[in-house]
Design a protein around this motif. Structure first.
Motif, PDB file in Angstrom:
ATOM      1  N   TYR A  43       0.905  -1.260   0.021  1.00  0.00           N
ATOM      2  CA  TYR A  43       0.065   0.025   0.068  1.00  0.00           C
ATOM      3  C   TYR A  43       0.909   1.163  -0.061  1.00  0.00           C
ATOM      4  N   VAL A  44       0.497   2.399  -0.618  1.00  0.00           N
ATOM      5  CA  VAL A  44       1.318   3.440  -0.825  1.00  0.00           C
ATOM      6  C   VAL A  44       0.282   4.630  -0.217  1.00  0.00           C
ATOM      7  N   ASP A  53       7.911  20.945   9.323  1.00  0.00           N
ATOM      8  CA  ASP A  53       9.477  20.266   9.676  1.00  0.00           C
ATOM      9  C   ASP A  53       9.305  18.915   9.953  1.00  0.00           C
ATOM     10  N   SER A  54       9.979  18.209   9.347  1.00  0.00           N
ATOM     11  CA  SER A  54      10.109  16.702   9.299  1.00  0.00           C
ATOM     12  C   SER A  54      10.502  16.299  10.638  1.00  0.00           C
ATOM     13  N   ALA A  55      10.976  17.119  11.558  1.00  0.00           N
ATOM     14  CA  ALA A  55      11.404  16.690  12.926  1.00  0.00           C
ATOM     15  C   ALA A  55      10.181  16.876  13.862  1.00  0.00           C
ATOM     16  N   ALA A  56       9.263  17.356  13.214  1.00  0.00           N
ATOM     17  CA  ALA A  56       7.857  17.811  13.847  1.00  0.00           C
ATOM     18  C   ALA A  56       6.703  16.639  13.517  1.00  0.00           C
ATOM     19  N   LEU A  57       7.276  15.647  12.594  1.00  0.00           N
ATOM     20  CA  LEU A  57       6.315  14.314  12.337  1.00  0.00           C
ATOM     21  C   LEU A  57       6.703  13.227  12.976  1.00  0.00           C
ATOM     22  N   ASN A  58       5.441  12.622  13.240  1.00  0.00           N
ATOM     23  CA  ASN A  58       5.438  11.279  14.072  1.00  0.00           C
ATOM     24  C   ASN A  58       4.463  10.269  13.087  1.00  0.00           C
ATOM     25  N   ILE A  59       5.322   9.152  12.973  1.00  0.00           N
ATOM     26  CA  ILE A  59       4.622   7.927  12.025  1.00  0.00           C
ATOM     27  C   ILE A  59       4.686   6.870  13.108  1.00  0.00           C
ATOM     28  N   GLU A  60       3.251   6.147  13.286  1.00  0.00           N
ATOM     29  CA  GLU A  60       3.234   5.089  14.055  1.00  0.00           C
ATOM     30  C   GLU A  60       2.473   3.872  12.918  1.00  0.00           C
ATOM     31  N   ALA A  61       3.118   2.561  13.038  1.00  0.00           N
ATOM     32  CA  ALA A  61       2.911   1.725  12.026  1.00  0.00           C
ATOM     33  C   ALA A  61       2.165   0.450  13.101  1.00  0.00           C
ATOM     34  N   ALA A  62       1.072  -0.133  12.592  1.00  0.00           N
ATOM     35  CA  ALA A  62       0.521  -1.371  13.248  1.00  0.00           C
ATOM     36  C   ALA A  62       0.221  -2.282  12.150  1.00  0.00           C
ATOM     37  N   LYS A  63      -0.211  -3.618  12.436  1.00  0.00           N
ATOM     38  CA  LYS A  63      -0.724  -4.494  11.466  1.00  0.00           C
ATOM     39  C   LYS A  63      -1.509  -4.075  10.542  1.00  0.00           C
ATOM     40  N   GLU A 107       8.309  -2.767   8.105  1.00  0.00           N
ATOM     41  CA  GLU A 107       9.243  -2.697   6.754  1.00  0.00           C
ATOM     42  C   GLU A 107       8.717  -1.341   6.367  1.00  0.00           C
ATOM     43  N   VAL A 108       8.034  -0.593   7.023  1.00  0.00           N
ATOM     44  CA  VAL A 108       7.274   0.517   6.213  1.00  0.00           C
ATOM     45  C   VAL A 108       8.437   1.391   6.114  1.00  0.00           C
ATOM     46  N   LYS A 109       8.386   2.311   4.815  1.00  0.00           N
ATOM     47  CA  LYS A 109       9.407   3.104   4.454  1.00  0.00           C
ATOM     48  C   LYS A 109       8.967   4.477   4.376  1.00  0.00           C
ATOM     49  N   ALA A 110       9.522   5.376   4.627  1.00  0.00           N
ATOM     50  CA  ALA A 110       8.876   7.032   4.775  1.00  0.00           C
ATOM     51  C   ALA A 110       9.742   7.789   3.895  1.00  0.00           C
ATOM     52  N   ASP A 111       9.258   8.775   3.084  1.00  0.00           N
ATOM     53  CA  ASP A 111       9.850   9.788   2.143  1.00  0.00           C
ATOM     54  C   ASP A 111       9.150  10.981   2.362  1.00  0.00           C
ATOM     55  N   TYR A 112       9.920  12.055   2.738  1.00  0.00           N
ATOM     56  CA  TYR A 112       9.215  13.500   2.806  1.00  0.00           C
ATOM     57  C   TYR A 112       9.896  14.270   1.722  1.00  0.00           C
ATOM     58  N   VAL A 113       9.174  14.764   0.883  1.00  0.00           N
ATOM     59  CA  VAL A 113       9.834  15.539   0.046  1.00  0.00           C
ATOM     60  C   VAL A 113       8.854  16.650  -0.449  1.00  0.00           C
ATOM     61  N   GLY A 115       6.892  18.852   0.918  1.00  0.00           N
ATOM     62  CA  GLY A 115       5.848  18.733   1.602  1.00  0.00           C
ATOM     63  C   GLY A 115       4.742  17.857   1.431  1.00  0.00           C
ATOM     64  N   VAL A 116       5.233  16.678   0.793  1.00  0.00           N
ATOM     65  CA  VAL A 116       4.391  15.557   0.568  1.00  0.00           C
ATOM     66  C   VAL A 116       5.148  14.383   1.412  1.00  0.00           C
ATOM     67  N   LEU A 117       4.399  13.657   2.114  1.00  0.00           N
ATOM     68  CA  LEU A 117       4.619  12.678   2.805  1.00  0.00           C
ATOM     69  C   LEU A 117       4.419  11.218   2.033  1.00  0.00           C
ATOM     70  N   THR A 118       5.367  10.476   1.827  1.00  0.00           N
ATOM     71  CA  THR A 118       5.038   9.208   1.167  1.00  0.00           C
ATOM     72  C   THR A 118       5.343   7.933   1.979  1.00  0.00           C
ATOM     73  N   LEU A 119       4.425   7.231   2.236  1.00  0.00           N
ATOM     74  CA  LEU A 119       4.625   5.680   3.065  1.00  0.00           C
ATOM     75  C   LEU A 119       4.704   4.702   2.273  1.00  0.00           C
ATOM     76  N   THR A 120       5.339   3.899   1.960  1.00  0.00           N
ATOM     77  CA  THR A 120       5.261   2.284   1.458  1.00  0.00           C
ATOM     78  C   THR A 120       5.296   1.479   2.449  1.00  0.00           C
ATOM     79  N   MET A 121       4.062   0.740   2.407  1.00  0.00           N
ATOM     80  CA  MET A 121       3.745  -0.391   3.376  1.00  0.00           C
ATOM     81  C   MET A 121       3.768  -1.600   2.715  1.00  0.00           C
ATOM     82  N   PRO A 122       4.755  -2.515   2.926  1.00  0.00           N
ATOM     83  CA  PRO A 122       4.666  -3.880   2.295  1.00  0.00           C
ATOM     84  C   PRO A 122       3.444  -4.651   2.726  1.00  0.00           C
ATOM     85  N   LYS A 123       2.584  -5.273   2.082  1.00  0.00           N
ATOM     86  CA  LYS A 123       1.735  -6.313   2.576  1.00  0.00           C
ATOM     87  C   LYS A 123       2.369  -7.362   3.210  1.00  0.00           C
ATOM     88  N   ALA A 124       1.779  -7.726   4.283  1.00  0.00           N
ATOM     89  CA  ALA A 124       2.160  -9.009   5.187  1.00  0.00           C
ATOM     90  C   ALA A 124       2.301 -10.183   4.334  1.00  0.00           C
TER      91      ALA A 124
END
Length: 149
Positions: A43-44, A53-63, A107-113, A115-124
């Motif tokens: 999922y993307v 500011d990317s330092a003010a960003l918090n990302i939490e991933a669950a199942k 294994e979630v990957k985050a990219d912030y460029v 002003g757009v945050l992109t999260l790539t979340m591999p399926k289980a």
């Protein structure tokens, strides 16, 4: 095409109209715009977070969910200057997105460029639709004896 009524969006629209009438600033809570895409193995999620500011960003991933939170700050104006109206997001936000299937949350990957945050979340692994070749075992037909023929 039938559109679903969203009471929260309607309340937010009304709040913006009241703010305009009262010449007040934007409230201190907001929700970033997001989009969720599905690929065969992941999922993307993209979130629009202008001025954060990317330092003010918090990302939490669950199942089966992902949470994004943070805080933006309104720049201080010089003395004698004031905001008359602003639609720039300011203050805290928290957005939780439920996912249709489980992800490999470690294994979630985050990219912030720009002003757009992109999260790539591999399926289980257990949810990825894998094609498996099934071999057909040939079953020997019993031979008929001459008497049965």
């Amino acid at each position: 095409m039938m559109l679903a009524y969203n009471a929260f969006a309607e309340m937010e629209r009304m709040q913006r109209q009241f703010d305009r009438v009262l010449n007040s600033q934007v409230t201190s809570r907001w929700n970033p715009a997001i989009e969720l895409q599905e690929t065969p193995d992941s999922y993307v999620l993209r979130a629009f977070l202008p001025g954060l500011d990317s330092a003010a960003l918090n990302i939490e991933a669950a199942k089966k969910a992902i949470a994004i939170s943070g805080k933006t700050h309104r720049p201080e104006l010089d003395e004698g200057h004031k905001y008359l109206y602003s639609e720039f997001p300011s203050g805290e936000f928290r957005r939780v997105v439920n996912l249709p299937e489980a992800i490999a949350h470690t294994e979630v990957k985050a990219d912030y460029v720009d002003g757009v945050l992109t999260l790539t979340m591999p399926k289980a692994p257990e949810t990825v639709n894998r094609v498996v070749k099934v071999s057909l075992n040939s079953v020997e037909q019993p031979q008929l004896s001459e008497v049965e023929q």
